[in-house]
Design a protein around this motif. Structure first.
Motif, PDB file in Angstrom:
ATOM      1  N   ILE A 279     -25.012 -10.885 -18.282  1.00 50.09           N
ATOM      2  CA  ILE A 279     -25.249  -9.775 -17.361  1.00 50.09           C
ATOM      3  C   ILE A 279     -24.401  -9.982 -16.110  1.00 50.09           C
ATOM      4  O   ILE A 279     -24.343 -11.095 -15.586  1.00 50.09           O
ATOM      5  N   PRO A 280     -23.742  -8.947 -15.606  1.00 47.79           N
ATOM      6  CA  PRO A 280     -22.979  -9.093 -14.355  1.00 47.79           C
ATOM      7  C   PRO A 280     -23.917  -9.449 -13.199  1.00 47.79           C
ATOM      8  O   PRO A 280     -24.764  -8.634 -12.811  1.00 47.79           O
ATOM      9  N   ALA A 281     -23.771 -10.642 -12.665  1.00 51.66           N
ATOM     10  CA  ALA A 281     -24.691 -11.132 -11.642  1.00 51.66           C
ATOM     11  C   ALA A 281     -24.726 -10.233 -10.413  1.00 51.66           C
ATOM     12  O   ALA A 281     -25.776 -10.081  -9.773  1.00 51.66           O
ATOM     13  N   ALA A 282     -23.602  -9.611 -10.078  1.00 45.45           N
ATOM     14  CA  ALA A 282     -23.531  -8.770  -8.882  1.00 45.45           C
ATOM     15  C   ALA A 282     -24.424  -7.534  -8.990  1.00 45.45           C
ATOM     16  O   ALA A 282     -24.783  -6.935  -7.963  1.00 45.45           O
ATOM     17  N   LYS A 283     -24.782  -7.153 -10.221  1.00 41.07           N
ATOM     18  CA  LYS A 283     -25.613  -5.964 -10.411  1.00 41.07           C
ATOM     19  C   LYS A 283     -27.108  -6.272 -10.400  1.00 41.07           C
ATOM     20  O   LYS A 283     -27.932  -5.347 -10.397  1.00 41.07           O
ATOM     21  N   VAL A 284     -27.473  -7.539 -10.405  1.00 40.06           N
ATOM     22  CA  VAL A 284     -28.883  -7.923 -10.500  1.00 40.06           C
ATOM     23  C   VAL A 284     -29.527  -7.921  -9.116  1.00 40.06           C
ATOM     24  O   VAL A 284     -29.003  -8.511  -8.167  1.00 40.06           O
ATOM     25  N   LYS A 285     -30.662  -7.250  -8.995  1.00 42.44           N
ATOM     26  CA  LYS A 285     -31.435  -7.253  -7.751  1.00 42.44           C
ATOM     27  C   LYS A 285     -32.232  -8.557  -7.685  1.00 42.44           C
ATOM     28  O   LYS A 285     -33.076  -8.815  -8.536  1.00 42.44           O
ATOM     29  N   SER A 298     -42.893  -7.279 -10.100  1.00 44.58           N
ATOM     30  CA  SER A 298     -41.519  -7.728  -9.901  1.00 44.58           C
ATOM     31  C   SER A 298     -40.502  -6.607 -10.095  1.00 44.58           C
ATOM     32  O   SER A 298     -39.621  -6.395  -9.250  1.00 44.58           O
ATOM     33  N   LEU A 299     -40.592  -5.876 -11.187  1.00 41.94           N
ATOM     34  CA  LEU A 299     -39.621  -4.819 -11.479  1.00 41.94           C
ATOM     35  C   LEU A 299     -39.780  -3.613 -10.556  1.00 41.94           C
ATOM     36  O   LEU A 299     -38.802  -3.182  -9.936  1.00 41.94           O
ATOM     37  N   PRO A 300     -40.980  -3.025 -10.441  1.00 40.75           N
ATOM     38  CA  PRO A 300     -41.092  -1.840  -9.579  1.00 40.75           C
ATOM     39  C   PRO A 300     -40.826  -2.129  -8.108  1.00 40.75           C
ATOM     40  O   PRO A 300     -40.254  -1.283  -7.411  1.00 40.75           O
ATOM     41  N   VAL A 301     -41.225  -3.307  -7.619  1.00 38.54           N
ATOM     42  CA  VAL A 301     -40.932  -3.653  -6.231  1.00 38.54           C
ATOM     43  C   VAL A 301     -39.423  -3.755  -6.020  1.00 38.54           C
ATOM     44  O   VAL A 301     -38.885  -3.281  -5.017  1.00 38.54           O
ATOM     45  N   GLY A 302     -38.722  -4.381  -6.968  1.00 40.03           N
ATOM     46  CA  GLY A 302     -37.272  -4.483  -6.872  1.00 40.03           C
ATOM     47  C   GLY A 302     -36.609  -3.118  -6.799  1.00 40.03           C
ATOM     48  O   GLY A 302     -35.686  -2.893  -6.000  1.00 40.03           O
ATOM     49  N   ILE A 303     -37.078  -2.178  -7.614  1.00 35.35           N
ATOM     50  CA  ILE A 303     -36.519  -0.825  -7.608  1.00 35.35           C
ATOM     51  C   ILE A 303     -36.788  -0.145  -6.272  1.00 35.35           C
ATOM     52  O   ILE A 303     -35.894   0.475  -5.669  1.00 35.35           O
ATOM     53  N   SER A 304     -38.017  -0.248  -5.792  1.00 35.37           N
ATOM     54  CA  SER A 304     -38.388   0.380  -4.528  1.00 35.37           C
ATOM     55  C   SER A 304     -37.581  -0.184  -3.362  1.00 35.37           C
ATOM     56  O   SER A 304     -37.118   0.555  -2.487  1.00 35.37           O
ATOM     57  N   LEU A 305     -37.383  -1.498  -3.353  1.00 37.94           N
ATOM     58  CA  LEU A 305     -36.562  -2.121  -2.309  1.00 37.94           C
ATOM     59  C   LEU A 305     -35.117  -1.617  -2.377  1.00 37.94           C
ATOM     60  O   LEU A 305     -34.486  -1.369  -1.337  1.00 37.94           O
ATOM     61  N   SER A 306     -34.600  -1.466  -3.586  1.00 38.67           N
ATOM     62  CA  SER A 306     -33.232  -0.975  -3.747  1.00 38.67           C
ATOM     63  C   SER A 306     -33.071   0.434  -3.204  1.00 38.67           C
ATOM     64  O   SER A 306     -32.043   0.776  -2.605  1.00 38.67           O
ATOM     65  N   ILE A 307     -34.080   1.275  -3.413  1.00 41.67           N
ATOM     66  CA  ILE A 307     -34.031   2.643  -2.886  1.00 41.67           C
ATOM     67  C   ILE A 307     -34.045   2.612  -1.356  1.00 41.67           C
ATOM     68  O   ILE A 307     -33.259   3.298  -0.699  1.00 41.67           O
ATOM     69  N   GLU A 308     -34.936   1.792  -0.793  1.00 44.38           N
ATOM     70  CA  GLU A 308     -35.029   1.691   0.666  1.00 44.38           C
ATOM     71  C   GLU A 308     -33.722   1.193   1.276  1.00 44.38           C
ATOM     72  O   GLU A 308     -33.320   1.626   2.362  1.00 44.38           O
ATOM     73  N   ASN A 309     -33.058   0.277   0.583  1.00 47.69           N
ATOM     74  CA  ASN A 309     -31.830  -0.331   1.107  1.00 47.69           C
ATOM     75  C   ASN A 309     -30.575   0.455   0.772  1.00 47.69           C
ATOM     76  O   ASN A 309     -29.464   0.035   1.131  1.00 47.69           O
ATOM     77  N   GLY A 310     -30.722   1.571   0.055  1.00 47.18           N
ATOM     78  CA  GLY A 310     -29.570   2.386  -0.303  1.00 47.18           C
ATOM     79  C   GLY A 310     -28.722   1.800  -1.419  1.00 47.18           C
ATOM     80  O   GLY A 310     -27.558   2.196  -1.587  1.00 47.18           O
ATOM     81  N   GLU A 311     -29.288   0.879  -2.199  1.00 48.89           N
ATOM     82  CA  GLU A 311     -28.535   0.249  -3.287  1.00 48.89           C
ATOM     83  C   GLU A 311     -28.463   1.136  -4.525  1.00 48.89           C
ATOM     84  O   GLU A 311     -27.568   0.973  -5.349  1.00 48.89           O
ATOM     85  N   ILE A 312     -29.428   2.032  -4.666  1.00 52.41           N
ATOM     86  CA  ILE A 312     -29.395   3.025  -5.739  1.00 52.41           C
ATOM     87  C   ILE A 312     -29.753   4.378  -5.149  1.00 52.41           C
ATOM     88  O   ILE A 312     -30.428   4.464  -4.128  1.00 52.41           O
ATOM     89  N   LYS A 313     -29.303   5.432  -5.827  1.00 53.36           N
ATOM     90  CA  LYS A 313     -29.510   6.793  -5.328  1.00 53.36           C
ATOM     91  C   LYS A 313     -29.908   7.697  -6.483  1.00 53.36           C
ATOM     92  O   LYS A 313     -29.766   7.325  -7.660  1.00 53.36           O
ATOM     93  N   PRO A 314     -30.440   8.892  -6.187  1.00 53.80           N
ATOM     94  CA  PRO A 314     -30.842   9.809  -7.258  1.00 53.80           C
ATOM     95  C   PRO A 314     -29.713  10.057  -8.256  1.00 53.80           C
ATOM     96  O   PRO A 314     -28.565  10.285  -7.864  1.00 53.80           O
TER      97      PRO A 314
END
Length: 336
Positions: A279-285, A298-314
Motif C-alpha cells: 500500500i502506498p504509505a503516503a495515502k494511509v491516514k 479506528s476507521l470512522p474516526v480516521g475518515i472524520s479527521l481527514s474531512i476536518e483536515n481537508g485531506e478528502i473532499k466530496p
C-alpha cells in the motif's frame, strides 16, 4: 437504490493519557516488575491516547458524536428510522446500548447493536446499507462508542501477565457517527464495494472473556488477554492475498483512492502490513501515534479527521481495511 453518506463526525473525551503516564501507573502498582522507561511507546509507537472520565461510557462517546453531527449544516436526524450501535465495547450486557443512545438523542427508530470486535463499525455500515437498498428503511445512523480503556490492568502477577495484558495499555476512547440515507440517483451511491472473510480458528488469540456465559463473574476476566503476535501473524499472512483479490474484483487499484484507512493496533504492525500489501504509505491516514488503538472507531474516526483536515473532499474514493479479533478481515470502498 443508492445509499448516500450525508454526515460524518467523531468525538474524543477531553483528557489525554500519554504512554509515560501508563508506565508510571504500572510501576506504582507493580514494584516487583521492572519496566524500562519509554517501553510502551517504543513497542507500539503510541505517544498518547484519549481517556474517558469515570462518568463517561460507551453510550456517552456515541451520543457526543451524534450531537457533533447535528451541529453541521443541513443534518437532521429527526426522521432517522434505523439506529445501529456498532462497537466492540458496550454499556451493559442487556439491554442493547442503542436503546440508551436513542433515549438520549430523542429518535424513535428501530435500533439494535452489532458486535464483531474491531470490525463492528464496518459491519454496521454494511447492514445499514443493505437495509436501505432493499427499501426496509430510508435513513440510518451507524454509531460507535468505544471505551476499551476499562481493560487497563493495573495490578499484575509477573512479566508474563504484563505481556498477556499489554494490549490493554494501547487503547484510546472515542465515538463516531455516520448518517446514511437512500438516494434515487445511482451516481450518488457512497458504497462501491464491500467484502469480508472470517478465519475463526484464531478466535482465542485476543479476547476479553468477562460477562459472557463462559466467565460471567470474576475481575480477572474483565481485562483484555493476548492478541499481539498471534493476530499480527494471521493478518500479515492472510491480509495481502485477500486485499489483492478485493481490488481485482472491484476493478480498483491504489491510485484510485484519495486516502486509505487501516485499523491500527500499533505502529510496527501498521508498517509491516503496509510493506506486505504494498500500500502506498503516503495515502494511509495515521492515527495510532496520537490516539492509540481506538477499536472499531479506528476507521470512522480516521475518515472524520481527514474531512476536518481537508485531506478528502466530496466525491473522493477511499479504501477501508478492517482487521478484527476472531479473526475477520473486511474491505470497503466508499465515495465520500
Amino acid at each position: 437504490m443508492a445509499v448516500k453518506i450525508i454526515g460524518i463526525s467523531h468525538y474524543f473525551p477531553e483528557r489525554q493519557r500519554d504512554s509515560l503516564e501508563v508506565e508510571s501507573i504500572i510501576k506504582e502498582n507493580n514494584p516487583h516488575i521492572r519496566i524500562t522507561s519509554g517501553l510502551i511507546q517504543k513497542i507500539t509507537g503510541i505517544k498518547s491516547r484519549p481517556l474517558a472520565a469515570d462518568e463517561e461510557f460507551s453510550s456517552t462517546m456515541a451520543i457526543q458524536a451524534i450531537k457533533k453531527l447535528t451541529t453541521k449544516k443541513d443534518v437532521d436526524i429527526s426522521d432517522v428510522d434505523l439506529l445501529i450501535f456498532a462497537s466492540a465495547t458496550q454499556d451493559l450486557i442487556e439491554p442493547a446500548t442503542s436503546h440508551i443512545i436513542q433515549e438520549a438523542i430523542g429518535t424513535s427508530a428501530h435500533c439494535f447493536d452489532i458486535k464483531n470486535a474491531c470490525n463492528s463499525f464496518i459491519n454496521g455500515l454494511e447492514v445499514a446499507q443493505t437495509f436501505i437498498e432493499n427499501g426496509r428503511y430510508t435513513k440510518a445512523l451507524v454509531v460507535t462508542g468505544e471505551k476499551p480503556s476499562v481493560s487497563f490492568k493495573q495490578k499484575l502477577q509477573d512479566r508474563d501477565d504484563l505481556k498477556n495484558s499489554f494490549a490493554g495499555y494501547t487503547f484510546g476512547d472515542s465515538g463516531s457517527a455516520f448518517l446514511l440515507q437512500k438516494d434515487s440517483d445511482e451516481n450518488h451511491n457512497s458504497f462501491l464495494f464491500q467484502k469480508s472473510i472470517a478465519l475463526s480458528k484464531y478466535w482465542s488469540a485476543g479476547r476479553l472473556p468477562g460477562g459472557g456465559t463462559r466467565h460471567p463473574r470474576g475481575d480477572e476476566y474483565s481485562y483484555f488477554h493476548g492478541g499481539g503476535e498471534a493476530l499480527k501473524e494471521a493478518f500479515n499472512d492472510l491480509g495481502s492475498d485477500f486485499l489483492q483479490s478485493c481490488l481485482q474484483e472491484s476493478n480498483f487499484d491504489y491510485s484510485d483512492f484519495a486516502k486509505i484507512y487501516i485499523h491500527q493496533v500499533s505502529e510496527s504492525f501498521l508498517v509491516d502490513f503496509i510493506g506486505i500489501t504494498q500500500i502506498p504509505a503516503a495515502k494511509v491516514k495515521i492515527t495510532i501515534k496520537e490516539y492509540g488503538n481506538l477499536a472499531s472507531s479506528s476507521l470512522p474516526v480516521g475518515i472524520s479527521l481527514s474531512i476536518e483536515n481537508g485531506e478528502i473532499k466530496p466525491g473522493d474514493r477511499i479504501l477501508l481495511i478492517g482487521l478484527a479479533g476472531g479473526i475477520s478481515l473486511s474491505v470497503s470502498i466508499l465515495k465520500i
